[in-house]
Design a protein around this motif. Sequence first.
Motif, PDB file in Angstrom:
ATOM      1  N   TYR A 295       0.760  -1.180   0.054  1.00 55.55           N
ATOM      2  CA  TYR A 295      -0.170   0.231   0.216  1.00 55.55           C
ATOM      3  C   TYR A 295       1.095   1.097  -0.495  1.00 55.55           C
ATOM      4  N   GLY A 296       0.449   2.184  -0.916  1.00 52.32           N
ATOM      5  CA  GLY A 296       1.217   3.430  -0.569  1.00 52.32           C
ATOM      6  C   GLY A 296       0.783   4.501  -0.354  1.00 52.32           C
ATOM      7  N   ILE A 297       1.207   5.918  -0.152  1.00 48.95           N
ATOM      8  CA  ILE A 297      -0.239   6.551   0.144  1.00 48.95           C
ATOM      9  C   ILE A 297       0.016   7.814  -1.191  1.00 48.95           C
ATOM     10  N   SER A 298      -1.879   7.637  -0.999  1.00 50.71           N
ATOM     11  CA  SER A 298      -1.947   8.732  -2.605  1.00 50.71           C
ATOM     12  C   SER A 298      -1.247   9.915  -2.287  1.00 50.71           C
ATOM     13  N   PRO A 299      -1.194   9.816  -3.840  1.00 52.78           N
ATOM     14  CA  PRO A 299       0.212  10.597  -4.183  1.00 52.78           C
ATOM     15  C   PRO A 299      -0.481  12.326  -3.408  1.00 52.78           C
ATOM     16  N   SER A 300      -1.359  12.546  -3.521  1.00 48.76           N
ATOM     17  CA  SER A 300      -2.402  13.438  -3.192  1.00 48.76           C
ATOM     18  C   SER A 300      -2.142  14.082  -2.457  1.00 48.76           C
ATOM     19  N   ALA A 301      -1.533  13.010  -1.272  1.00 44.86           N
ATOM     20  CA  ALA A 301      -1.595  13.176   0.329  1.00 44.86           C
ATOM     21  C   ALA A 301      -0.233  12.931   0.671  1.00 44.86           C
ATOM     22  N   GLN A 302       0.465  13.378  -0.333  1.00 46.08           N
ATOM     23  CA  GLN A 302       2.085  13.541   0.506  1.00 46.08           C
ATOM     24  C   GLN A 302       2.785  14.193   0.302  1.00 46.08           C
ATOM     25  N   ALA A 328       9.710  10.707  -5.244  1.00 44.60           N
ATOM     26  CA  ALA A 328       9.725   9.460  -3.868  1.00 44.60           C
ATOM     27  C   ALA A 328       8.112   8.551  -3.755  1.00 44.60           C
ATOM     28  N   ILE A 329       8.476   7.135  -3.872  1.00 45.40           N
ATOM     29  CA  ILE A 329       7.106   6.931  -2.966  1.00 45.40           C
ATOM     30  C   ILE A 329       7.580   5.650  -2.049  1.00 45.40           C
ATOM     31  N   TYR A 330       6.999   5.777  -1.318  1.00 43.05           N
ATOM     32  CA  TYR A 330       7.438   4.708   0.301  1.00 43.05           C
ATOM     33  C   TYR A 330       5.958   3.451   0.255  1.00 43.05           C
ATOM     34  N   PRO A 331       5.762   2.476  -1.028  1.00 42.91           N
ATOM     35  CA  PRO A 331       5.359   1.635   0.047  1.00 42.91           C
ATOM     36  C   PRO A 331       5.180   0.495   0.352  1.00 42.91           C
ATOM     37  N   SER A 332       4.410   0.435   1.941  1.00 41.69           N
ATOM     38  CA  SER A 332       4.668  -0.327   2.849  1.00 41.69           C
ATOM     39  C   SER A 332       4.001  -1.700   2.762  1.00 41.69           C
ATOM     40  N   GLY A 440      10.699 -10.313  16.862  1.00 41.27           N
ATOM     41  CA  GLY A 440       9.639  -9.197  17.246  1.00 41.27           C
ATOM     42  C   GLY A 440       8.917  -8.461  15.984  1.00 41.27           C
ATOM     43  N   GLU A 441       8.665  -7.340  16.587  1.00 42.91           N
ATOM     44  CA  GLU A 441       7.756  -6.760  15.790  1.00 42.91           C
ATOM     45  C   GLU A 441       8.355  -5.490  15.117  1.00 42.91           C
ATOM     46  N   MET A 442       8.799  -5.156  13.519  1.00 40.20           N
ATOM     47  CA  MET A 442       8.732  -4.653  12.999  1.00 40.20           C
ATOM     48  C   MET A 442       8.137  -4.899  11.319  1.00 40.20           C
ATOM     49  N   SER A 443       8.848  -3.817  10.518  1.00 38.99           N
ATOM     50  CA  SER A 443       8.170  -2.700   9.467  1.00 38.99           C
ATOM     51  C   SER A 443       9.236  -2.804   8.362  1.00 38.99           C
ATOM     52  N   ILE A 444       8.996  -3.257   7.056  1.00 41.06           N
ATOM     53  CA  ILE A 444       9.431  -2.873   5.762  1.00 41.06           C
ATOM     54  C   ILE A 444       8.936  -1.884   5.496  1.00 41.06           C
ATOM     55  N   THR A 445       9.702  -0.839   4.274  1.00 40.55           N
ATOM     56  CA  THR A 445       9.486   0.031   4.054  1.00 40.55           C
ATOM     57  C   THR A 445       9.935   0.068   2.332  1.00 40.55           C
ATOM     58  N   THR A 456       2.786   3.407  -9.882  1.00 44.96           N
ATOM     59  CA  THR A 456       1.454   3.624  -9.590  1.00 44.96           C
ATOM     60  C   THR A 456       0.461   3.261 -10.402  1.00 44.96           C
ATOM     61  N   ASN A 457       0.397   3.303 -11.713  1.00 47.08           N
ATOM     62  CA  ASN A 457      -0.842   2.603 -12.130  1.00 47.08           C
ATOM     63  C   ASN A 457      -1.363   1.982 -12.328  1.00 47.08           C
ATOM     64  N   GLY A 458      -0.839   0.538 -11.706  1.00 45.22           N
ATOM     65  CA  GLY A 458      -1.041  -0.768 -11.026  1.00 45.22           C
ATOM     66  C   GLY A 458      -0.535  -1.666 -12.753  1.00 45.22           C
ATOM     67  N   GLU A 459       0.453  -1.060 -13.955  1.00 46.57           N
ATOM     68  CA  GLU A 459       0.944  -1.745 -14.997  1.00 46.57           C
ATOM     69  C   GLU A 459       2.567  -3.225 -14.277  1.00 46.57           C
ATOM     70  N   TRP A 460       3.094  -2.186 -13.406  1.00 48.86           N
ATOM     71  CA  TRP A 460       4.241  -2.909 -12.877  1.00 48.86           C
ATOM     72  C   TRP A 460       3.658  -3.959 -11.111  1.00 48.86           C
ATOM     73  N   ALA A 461       4.019  -5.128 -11.528  1.00 52.25           N
ATOM     74  CA  ALA A 461       3.568  -6.281 -10.712  1.00 52.25           C
ATOM     75  C   ALA A 461       4.393  -6.679  -8.984  1.00 52.25           C
ATOM     76  N   TYR A 462       3.457  -5.510  -8.149  1.00 49.58           N
ATOM     77  CA  TYR A 462       4.819  -5.584  -6.415  1.00 49.58           C
ATOM     78  C   TYR A 462       5.128  -7.296  -6.166  1.00 49.58           C
TER      79      TYR A 462
END
Length: 473
Positions: A295-302, A328-332, A440-445, A456-462
Motif C-alpha cells: 500500500y502507498g500514500i495517495s500521491p495527492s496526500a504526500q 519518491a514513493i514509499y510503499p509499505s 519481534g515486531e518490525m516493518s519494511i518500507t 503507481t498505475n498498476g502496470e508493474w506487479a509488486y
Amino acid sequence: MSAAISVQAEYSVDEATEFSLIYGYPLLAYAKFALPILSSKYGTNTLDHGRQLATASFQSVVRVNADTIYTKATLDLSESDLIIQVPEVTDRYWVFPFYDLYGNNYANLGSVKNSSPGKYRIRFASHGGQEPGVKLCRKNERRCDKENHDCDGLQGIINAPTPYGIFVGRFLVRDNSSDLEAVHAIQNQTALFTVSAERHHLIPKLTVALLNDSLSSDVPTKIMQMTARFNPFNPPRDISDRAHVDRMLRRAGIHNGHFTPTGSNLTAVAKKAFQGVLTYASNPPMVVNLKNNWYGISPSAQGDYGTDYKERYYIAYFGYLGLVASEAIYPSYRDPTNGGSATLSLTPKQAYLITFSSKPPLEKDGFWSITAYNAEQYLVPNPLNRYSIGDRSNLTYPDGSLVYSSSSKNESFQILVQPADVEPPKNWTSNWLPAPAGGGEMSITFRLYAASSSATNGEWAYPVVKKVDAFTA
C-alpha cells in the motif's frame, strides 16, 4: 450574531481542541529535529554535512533513509533571506527539499526537476501573491517578479510559507566506500548564506529558548503551548484556511501567542485525535492499494499537505520529512494475517521471503531499496551493518548471476528478511536483509526514487511477500 461567531459556534470546545492538537502536532517533530542543531556549533542557516550513511545509531528521525547522505540545516528567515548555492550534479539522484515549520515539502530542486546549478534566493513569502514553491528566473530577466527582487545572478526564487523551516539535501551513494568521496566533493560545493531583506513585521529569531523554554512536560499541553507560540508568525500553508484555523485555535484557548486551558480533558482529547488520525490516514482514499498487500500514500496526500492536517500529523508521527510523490514513493507491506497492519512480526526462527517478478521500474537517475525497521521505527543493528537492500546491492538471481549488471536480463529474484542473529546459507548472504535479532515486531518500507509511472498505475506487479521458516546452513 455575526457570521464569524456563527461559524465558530458550530464547534464545541472539545472539537476545537482536537483540531488544534492535530494542527500543532508536527511542531513536536520540528523541535526534535531542530533543537540538536540549534544547540550545536551550527545554529540556524548553516549547512551540516553528514559524511556517512545512516546506521542503527541514528535516531534523530524515524524511518530514516539509509541510501543517501544528508546535508541539513535549520532555516530562519525572520531577519534575512538566504542564498543556496547548488552544485552541478550529473551522475546520480539528488534532491534539495525545503520544508516549512509544519513539515510541508513546499519546494524541491534536484535531478527529477532537472534543476540548474547556481544560486537560488530563499525568502519568506509573507504576501498573499507569493505562492510557496520555486519560481525560476528566465534567462536574461533582470527582475523576477512584482516585488522587484533582483534576478541578476540567480537561477530562481524559493518562496517559503513560514519563516522557520528545514532543509535536508539528499545525495545518492552508490556503495558504502568508493563513492563517498565523490558525494563529499558535491557537498563541499554546496553553500548557504544570509542576505539582507526587508521585514515588515517583527518575527522573533529561532532559538533554543523559543523551541524549548517554559513548555509543559505533558505532551498534549506542550502541543497547545507550542501552537500558541508559533502560530502568530507562522501561518497555515494554505492562505484560504487561515481564518478557519485562527477561529478554531481561539475556541480551543489559543490566542495572542498564549494558551489558556478551557477545561477540556487534554489527555482524552489527544487520545481521540490520535485514533482518528490513524483511522483516517490508514484507509482509502488516503491509501492506494498497489496489490500483493503493498500500500502507498495517495500521491495527492504526500509531502505537501495543504489543509489536510490529519495526514500531516500522520506523516510527522510515522515518517517525518517525507518527499512529494514526484520525488519518491514509499510503499509499505501490510500483513493480511494481522488485520492488514503495517506492523509485522517474526519469531526467532521465521523469515519473510520477498519475490520480485522483475526489477522495479525507474526513471533516469532513479533508485530503489527495501529497508527494515525495528518496533521503534529505527534501523536494525546487525553484523553486516546492512540497513537496506536494493538496486546498488549485489543482489543475485537463483543461478548466482548479478541482478544488476551489464546484462539486460530482467527476471524474478528474491530478498530474504531474516533475524540478524540467524545467518542464512552463503548463497543467500547477498540477498539477506537483517531483521531484528530474536524476531519481534518490525516493518519494511519499499522506497522508489524517481519511480516510473508503471510503479503507481498498476502496470508493474509488486513483489509477493511470504512468511517462511528461517533459512539456515
